[in-house]
Design an enzyme around this catalytic site. Structure first.
Site: not given
Length: 450
Positions: A86, A282, A298, A395
């Protein structure tokens, strides 16, 4: 075209699997074969290693492996490896690290490292009789009969910490658990915990069957449902935090007091509003997962645990919190996470071994702290942007290169656009519009025709 089931797929060679895939699903596309094979490692031994990490592998899926420098953690300087696709994640973390570098850096504290697992079983007999037998003999027998399994872990100061009989019949008729608490030191411990739990189940059944105080009906009613560790580890938790005098937080034209007020309000909204908390968390996980993946752990277990913890009080809420006390601004995260630095991919995957080397070969507890810091840094950077310039400016500038690559821009065109957008806000429409002007066409479709 209607697809047909395949028999013996796992027994096909890698080339055979690709051939079947291309013929069955991709209309015999030779380019698809080339695409899959171009991601194979030239080193046959290295490729074989990757193939054996999973099942039915036909190629490798690459992610960018980046570095976020200048993290001062417990007065030691770190460069944190991050595997993430991302745009802006590594850049945002690096920016936050640099911001806090001269303000005392990040502090971490491992609060607890206890992990959990359960034997889930059904029992229809006398509950008091079961409880008395568990405390009198069964509990000790469970530990005794796992001594061979726990020997090596005990030598490393780990092992079984506690065993409890949990009555869950108020939630589900006849449902009980043996709840095990474990210390697995520097390993994540899933295989160790599950091995112990499966032995617990056998021992429990044998002990009840051998106990004359239980009736035949009671013995027959005891049925093991499953034995499995829990990825919810609220007692395996680390805190990461930053703090500084309020006056050190001035941001451009925004005063320190105004910045703190806006920042604190943004955190508070995430604490009380699940819609915002989901996006807020998130963003935290952007930083956390990047380091978890880079170090061969994991990330799905870490994600599940973090989100369960965020909802532990009955409503989904922010993982981060802040306060101002006596003129000191403090921002922190309490992160439940079970990580390992030995076992699994940590000793197999060459990049994972390199990542752990970059971090100075940390213990599991140290890695927990580093991972929490990455999440806190990511959240600080996001909130800092949100309450000042807005999130899209930074961003979308990072996303610019993705748009240009989709348009198959040349290197000279990329340089032009990086310079063009130095003082402008990037939007997809704006990039497309300017790109068409530069190429002298009316639409992207004209470029694709060429």
């Amino acid at each position: 075209m209607k697809h047909q089931p395949v028999e013996g797929f796992s027994k096909l060679s890698k080339e055979g699997k690709i051939e079947w895939l291309v013929n069955e699903y991709l209309n015999g596309d030779e380019k698809a074969i080339q695409t899959l094979k171009q991601y194979w490692n030239d080193d046959a031994d290295l490729q074989k290693l990757h193939d054996e990490f999973s099942e039915n592998t036909i190629s490798n899926f690459y992610m960018p492996f980046g570095l976020a420098p200048n993290f001062l953690i417990n007065d030691e300087l770190y460069t944190i490896p991050m595997a993430v696709e991302e745009s802006s994640v590594v850049a945002a973390a690096s920016k936050a690290a640099k911001f806090w570098l001269d303000r005392g850096g990040f502090k971490t504290t491992v609060i607890s490292t206890t992990k959990l697992g359960h034997v889930h079983f059904m029992y229809e007999g006398d509950v008091e009789k079961l409880r008395n037998a568990f405390e009198a003999t069964i509990k000790a027998k469970l530990i005794e009969e796992t001594n061979d399994i726990t020997k090596n872990m005990r030598a490393r100061n780990g092992g079984i910490l506690n065993l409890e009989l949990i009555d869950k019949t108020a939630d589900l008729e006849n449902y009980f658990q043996i709840k095990g608490s474990f210390e697995t030191v520097d390993s994540m411990g899933a295989n160790f915990i599950n091995s112990c739990l499966e032995q617990f189940a056998k021992t429990l059944k044998n002990e009840i069957d051998a106990d004359a105080t239980f009736s035949t009906e009671e013995k027959d009613s005891l049925q093991i449902v499953m034995c499995i560790l829990s990825n919810f580890t609220p007692d395996c938790i680390v805190r990461a935090e930053v703090s500084c005098p309020v006056e050190q937080l001035a941001e451009g034209n925004v005063s320190a007091e105004e910045f703190v007020e806006k920042f604190s309000r943004a955190v508070r909204i995430a604490e009380i509003e699940p819609y915002r908390a989901t996006t807020h968390n998130k963003g935290i996980m952007n930083g956390i997962d990047s380091v978890v993946i880079a170090t061969g752990n994991d990330f799905r277990a870490v994600e599940a645990c973090a989100h369960s913890y965020a909802a532990k009080d009955g409503q989904y809420s922010s993982l981060t919190h802040c306060e101002v006390k006596d003129g000191i601004f403090r921002f922190w995260i309490d992160l439940p996470t079970a990580l390992g630095t030995i076992g699994g991919l940590t000793s197999l995957h060459p990049i994972v071994k390199l990542a752990l080397g970059i971090l100075g070969k940390p213990s599991a507890g140290e890695l927990m702290g580093i991972v929490a810091v990455a999440g806190l840094a990511q959240n600080f950077a996001a909130l800092r942007s949100l309450v000042t310039t807005g999130i899209q400016k930074g961003h979308m500038k990072m996303h610019l290169m993705n748009i240009l690559n989709q348009l198959e821009a040349t290197e000279d065109e990329k340089k032009y656009f990086v310079n063009f957008f130095k003082d402008k806000t990037v939007t997809h429409h704006f990039v497309i519009e300017e790109f068409c002007k530069l190429r002298g066409v009316k639409s992207v479709e004209e470029i694709k025709k060429d």
